[in-house]
Design a protein around this motif. Structure first.
Motif, PDB file in Angstrom:
ATOM      1  N   ASP A   1      -0.303   9.263  -1.046  1.00 24.10           N
ATOM      2  CA  ASP A   1      -0.871   8.189  -1.885  1.00 24.10           C
ATOM      3  C   ASP A   1       0.187   6.918  -1.698  1.00 24.10           C
ATOM      4  N   GLU A   2       1.333   7.308  -1.789  1.00 25.28           N
ATOM      5  CA  GLU A   2       2.364   6.074  -1.764  1.00 25.28           C
ATOM      6  C   GLU A   2       2.397   5.502  -0.424  1.00 25.28           C
ATOM      7  N   ASP A   3       2.264   6.198   0.684  1.00 23.61           N
ATOM      8  CA  ASP A   3       2.137   5.415   2.166  1.00 23.61           C
ATOM      9  C   ASP A   3       0.800   4.612   2.140  1.00 23.61           C
ATOM     10  N   LEU A   4      -0.102   5.133   1.416  1.00 23.84           N
ATOM     11  CA  LEU A   4      -1.457   4.473   1.447  1.00 23.84           C
ATOM     12  C   LEU A   4      -1.409   3.143   0.754  1.00 23.84           C
ATOM     13  N   ASN A   5      -0.789   3.286  -0.451  1.00 25.81           N
ATOM     14  CA  ASN A   5      -0.505   2.291  -1.226  1.00 25.81           C
ATOM     15  C   ASN A   5       0.333   0.890  -0.442  1.00 25.81           C
ATOM     16  N   LEU A   6       1.311   1.618   0.065  1.00 29.54           N
ATOM     17  CA  LEU A   6       2.104   0.405   0.601  1.00 29.54           C
ATOM     18  C   LEU A   6       1.475  -0.239   1.966  1.00 29.54           C
ATOM     19  N   LEU A   7       0.609   0.598   2.706  1.00 25.72           N
ATOM     20  CA  LEU A   7      -0.221   0.036   3.744  1.00 25.72           C
ATOM     21  C   LEU A   7      -1.033  -0.889   3.342  1.00 25.72           C
TER      22      LEU A   7
END
Ligand code: KIV
Ligand code: ZN
Length: 509
Positions: A351-357
């Motif tokens: 989720d962290e990567d998705l939020n950053l992207l």
């Protein structure tokens, strides 16, 4: 004889041997997923014995891929076979690809071995590999310059030992279609028990004949072709996957052969590879070049409008050029973005990567009204990795007619904020000087190229910078609607890659 031709993709191994094209574990996994969507039969994920990073990449690809066979290259040496066998052990379907050189020049000058010892090493390697998998491939490196009788002998011995695929490489790109076709035919006719194995070919492009030679081999009975997306590879590259696949498909009347490839995934695969490796595709490249389906002259346009087949032998849609490429914009939400990523095969697990992207996507959508699939792919390829040493924070640049451009670049080095100033002959020169004023990498810039990712003046620029330092060559890639910012990202990306662990080339002495 079967009419099915296996596509063995070696983008992640031989493609990676192109200058500067080394890929991270994460990049290899993303590419492997796309190759699986393309439905290649075999993915050669790397050379597991090259380094810890290479071992990990082969292992991670093995854990990820479910439908294609995952393979590792191994020299005919016990330690290489062990590393390959362990790395591919995680795969649902695996293969070990072992090789040794068979030409007089390679045996004498590189291996310093006598022909009977080369045969022994090949047979021992196949036997060792069979302890890990029953799918073993053997390649006679530099087969093109090897003596035919010696090839027949060594191939006969490795068949006896249990190899299932025999690969005949034109390692140096010396062959011509006529003689390559003849060589393959003779080998199949004269090698003992040749009908119990799959014959394969692997051609390099030094004389521009890699695809033609591969197709000549198929016409002579080869039923596996080794190739790379966009034809990337050492020197002039390998045979290009998209050209071989479309050659076999469009000229089915000649070959009567089929492949398992989903051709509509070709363009997406091509874009991904060029974004990750920094090897941009020339506009007139067959199948995937920007002009491959563009009809410039009035006569052609008129013909295509009246009846498409007057000037087109395949449709752009066949290879993934879709008419509707606008996907998202400023108002698109997180869900729409996530769905698009999934559709593109870009599975972002945390989720962290998705939020950053998603945050990067929003920033981009503020500056660019239409976001295309290619922009999203570039966002994912350019995503900062936790392991990166350098990361761009901001850039201020000033250019005025009649005076030298200036740049101030703020970047992080392992979390420490650093600010550098530079004055240069142009804005990119000033930017690089600003970074170098602090980093002092002493690297040499070998290549600088800019490409627009999509059409129009709002398009993102994609910059490749190839750096050389202490004998290592790496490509850095960066994209941004501002090409000076893209250049700063590309330079820092190259510096990050210079920090990665050195690896050995399986084919160098
Ligand atoms: O070009 C070549 O000979 C190779 C072998 C290792 C198959 O890449
Ligand atoms: Zn090769």
């Amino acid at each position: 004889m079967s009419d099915f031709v296996k596509i063995f993709d070696t983008t992640l191994r031989d493609g990676e041997q192109s200058p500067g094209a080394s890929m991270t574990v994460e990049e290899k996994v993303i590419i492997a997923r796309q190759l699986e969507m393309l439905r290649v039969d075999v993915i050669e994920a790397g050379f597991a014995a090259a380094s810890e990073g290479d071992f990990k990449a082969v292992a991670e690809v093995s854990k990820t891929v479910k439908k294609s066979i995952v393979c590792s290259l191994a020299r005919a040496m016990p330690n290489d076979i062990k590393a390959a066998g362990e790395a591919v052990s995680f795969a649902k379907k695996n293969r070990i690809h072992t090789f040794i050189a068979t030409s007089p020049i390679h045996m004498e000058k590189k291996l310093k071995m006598k022909p009977p010892d080369v045969i022994d090493a090949a047979v021992t390697a196949v036997n060792l590999a069979l302890n890990y998998t029953d799918d073993v491939e053997f390649s006679a490196e530099d087969a093109v310059r090897s003596d035919l009788d010696f090839l027949i002998q060594i191939f006969g011995e490795v068949i006896k030992a249990g190899a299932k695929t025999l690969n005949v490489p034109d390692t140096v790109g010396y062959s011509m279609p006529l003689d390559w076709g003849k060589k393959i035919k003779m080998l199949i006719e004269k090698t003992k028990n040749s009908d119990t194995v799959v014959w394969s070919t692997h051609c390099h492009n030094d004389l521009g004949m890699a695809v033609a030679n591969s197709l000549a081999a198929v016409a002579s009975g080869a039923r596996q072709v080794e190739c790379t997306v966009n034809g990337i590879g050492e020197r002039a590259g390998n045979a290009s996957l998209e050209e071989i696949v479309m050659g076999l498909k469009v000229r089915n009347d000649l070959f009567g052969c089929k492949t398992n490839i989903d051709t509509t995934q070709i363009l997406k695969s091509s874009r991904l590879i060029s974004q990750v490796t920094g090897y941009q595709v020339q506009p007139n490249k067959a199948i995937v070049g920007a002009n491959a389906f563009a009809h410039e002259s009035g006569i052609h346009q008129d013909g295509v409008l009246k009846h498409r087949e007057t000037y087109e032998i395949m449709t752009p849609q066949d290879v993934g050029w879709s008419a509707n490429r606008i996907v998202l914009g400023k108002l698109s939400g997180r869900n729409a973005f996530k769905q698009r990523l999934e559709k593109l095969g870009l599975d972002i697990s945390s989720d962290e990567d998705l939020n950053l992207l998603f945050q990067k996507f929003k920033e981009l959508a503020d500056r660019k009204t239409e976001i295309f699939d290619e922009d999203i792919q570039a966002l994912v390829s350019g995503k900062e990795k936790a392991t990166e040493c350098y990361r761009l924070e901001s850039l201020v640049q000033e250019s005025k007619t009649g005076s030298k451009p200036k740049a101030e670049v703020v970047f992080f080095h392992f979390g420490e904020k650093i600010k550098g100033f530079g004055i240069g002959n142009g804005p990119v020169d000033a930017t690089v000087k600003a970074i170098e004023s602090k980093v002092k990498s002493n690297s040499q810039l070998l290549l600088f190229s800019v490409n627009s990712i999509t059409d129009g003046t709002q398009a993102q620029g994609e910059v490749t910078m190839r750096l050389s330092s202490r004998g290592r060559v790496v490509n850095g890639v960066g994209s941004d609607p501002d090409i000076v910012v893209a250049s700063a990202k590309a330079y820092l990306n190259a510096l990050n890659r210079l920090e990665s662990e050195p690896r050995i080339n399986p084919q160098q002495p």
